[in-house]
Design an enzyme around this catalytic site. Structure first.
Site, PDB file in Angstrom:
ATOM      1  N   ASP A   1       7.836 -52.425 -19.974  1.00  0.00           N
ATOM      2  CA  ASP A   1       8.471 -52.884 -21.211  1.00  0.00           C
ATOM      3  C   ASP A   1       9.838 -53.531 -21.032  1.00  0.00           C
ATOM      4  O   ASP A   1      10.548 -53.752 -22.012  1.00  0.00           O
ATOM      5  CB  ASP A   1       8.588 -51.721 -22.197  1.00  0.00           C
ATOM      6  CG  ASP A   1       9.468 -50.593 -21.684  1.00  0.00           C
ATOM      7  OD1 ASP A   1       9.730 -50.549 -20.466  1.00  0.00           O
ATOM      8  OD2 ASP A   1       9.896 -49.752 -22.493  1.00  0.00           O
ATOM      9  N   GLU A   2      10.225 -53.862 -19.815  1.00  0.00           N
ATOM     10  CA  GLU A   2      11.508 -54.548 -19.657  1.00  0.00           C
ATOM     11  C   GLU A   2      11.531 -55.424 -18.418  1.00  0.00           C
ATOM     12  O   GLU A   2      10.806 -55.200 -17.454  1.00  0.00           O
ATOM     13  CB  GLU A   2      12.669 -53.553 -19.631  1.00  0.00           C
ATOM     14  CG  GLU A   2      12.675 -52.606 -18.457  1.00  0.00           C
ATOM     15  CD  GLU A   2      13.934 -51.736 -18.416  1.00  0.00           C
ATOM     16  OE1 GLU A   2      15.045 -52.245 -18.693  1.00  0.00           O
ATOM     17  OE2 GLU A   2      13.804 -50.546 -18.083  1.00  0.00           O
TER      18      GLU A   2
ATOM     19  N   ASP B   1      14.202 -55.824 -23.420  1.00  0.00           N
ATOM     20  CA  ASP B   1      13.750 -54.430 -23.450  1.00  0.00           C
ATOM     21  C   ASP B   1      12.973 -54.229 -24.749  1.00  0.00           C
ATOM     22  O   ASP B   1      13.532 -54.321 -25.842  1.00  0.00           O
ATOM     23  CB  ASP B   1      14.962 -53.493 -23.388  1.00  0.00           C
ATOM     24  CG  ASP B   1      14.560 -52.039 -23.242  1.00  0.00           C
ATOM     25  OD1 ASP B   1      13.389 -51.774 -22.913  1.00  0.00           O
ATOM     26  OD2 ASP B   1      15.426 -51.172 -23.452  1.00  0.00           O
TER      27      ASP B   1
END
Length: 349
Positions: free
Chosen positions: A106-107, A11
């Site tokens: 983003d993860e 993350d």
């Protein structure tokens, strides 16, 4: 004997804000936020850690954020910039394993069970991934390493920013017992309140309820809760999952009593949704949807045929759906429906 899995959840730290900070280093020592640039009606998308020290948070109305931090700098969102950084990061993931399940820009989850390099150590692999991301982008991310997706995601949040937390198979029982149930996958504010009303606040509390009781209270999800409370999660990392929709939603602590209050929430929901939509998703949009849950837990939704994600159309759907409501709104969700990609059409571009 079932083979133990080695799952990593990565993350990225305050991703939108960190990308902006990298592009403009002068922001590094200043409190700033991305999104919500309208000081009266805006909503913060994300902010850096300096702003968080003032109490500024994601999804906070800009007016409140400015009260908490009068010198807060507000930046417009720049999704082209964020997607470019995300593409580099995703390529790094695939350089370690093909078993990558992206969740948003983003993860992602990575299954490194069969990766032979780095002594087949998920911890060493996670360290290497973090370092490679930093080397190529200058950005930091946090990693959780665990035997399953549930625990890996929870672990990645423990030592932020730029953290790494490992839950070994032998540590699972001790790790989960003190976890708040709100940390469990699928437990939102409504489920949390329902559990709290029965005296359940931690996983250890949840372990005291029988499978039959949980199924009776939560239906099919009760079986998952029973397992999650014990640190059990059999969901696979799915690198080729076919998504039928991408959506976001938010449950609000203060009931939304007017149409204006509902419309004020659209910008932050829209930013959150666009951050989760990949290039492939954009090519396969066949409709958009808006849904409400009111204070009586009545659920309503509207869907419209569409080939693009259009904020104005979402606004009109919210207006239309609100006209059918008899009670204040507790939850708003927006999303897109996805269909098959027409390869012939794509080839024309």
């Amino acid at each position: 004997m079932t083979k133990l899995r080695k799952i990593i959840h990565i993350d990225m730290d305050y991703f939108f804000a960190q990308v902006e900070e990298k592009a403009n280093p002068s922001l590094k020592d200043k409190p700033f936020a991305v999104g919500g640039t309208n000081p009266k009606r805006g909503v913060i998308s994300t902010c850096n850690y300096i702003a968080r020290e003032y109490g500024v948070r994601s999804a906070m109305p800009t007016a409140i954020a400015m009260q908490k931090c009068p010198n807060l700098i507000l930046l417009n969102t720049d999704f082209a910039k964020y997607k470019a950084a995300s593409a580099v990061i995703r390529d790094i993931f695939y350089s370690f394993t093909d078993k990558v399940e992206p969740l948003s820009l983003d993860e992602a989850y990575l299954d490194v069970t069969d990766v032979k390099e780095y002594k087949n150590s998920a911890t060493l692999i996670a360290q290497a991934i973090k370092q490679e991301i930093f080397n190529k982008t200058g950005l930091t991310g946090s990693a959780g390493v665990a035997p399953n997706k549930l625990l890996a995601k929870i672990a990645s949040d423990i030592n932020k920013p730029n953290g790494l937390y490992v839950v070994t198979p032998k540590q699972v029982d001790s790790f989960v017992k003190d976890l708040p149930v709100k940390k469990l996958f699928g437990v939102g504010k409504v489920s949390q309140e329902k559990l709290k009303s029965t005296g359940v606040e931690t996983c250890l509390d949840l372990q005291q309820l029988s499978l039959a009781t949980l199924v009776d209270k939560f239906g099919k999800f009760g079986s998952s809760l029973y397992n999650y409370a014990r640190g059990i999660d059999n969901r696979e990392v799915n690198p080729v999952r076919i998504r039928k929709s991408v959506s976001v939603e938010n449950t609000y602590l203060e009931d939304l009593k007017t149409l204006g209050a509902c419309l004020e929430k659209l910008p932050s929901l829209y930013d959150k949704l666009t951050s989760r939509i990949t290039e492939e998703h954009y090519k396969s949009i066949i409709g958009i949807v808006v849904k409400f849950t009111d204070t009586k837990f009545n659920k309503t939704s509207l869907t419209r045929v569409a080939k693009i994600l259009d904020k104005e159309m979402l606004k009109n759907l919210i207006i239309e759906l609100h006209q059918k409501q008899n009670h204040p709104i507790r939850l708003i969700g927006i999303g897109v429906k996805l269909g098959e990609i027409d390869d012939k059409q794509i080839d024309l571009f």
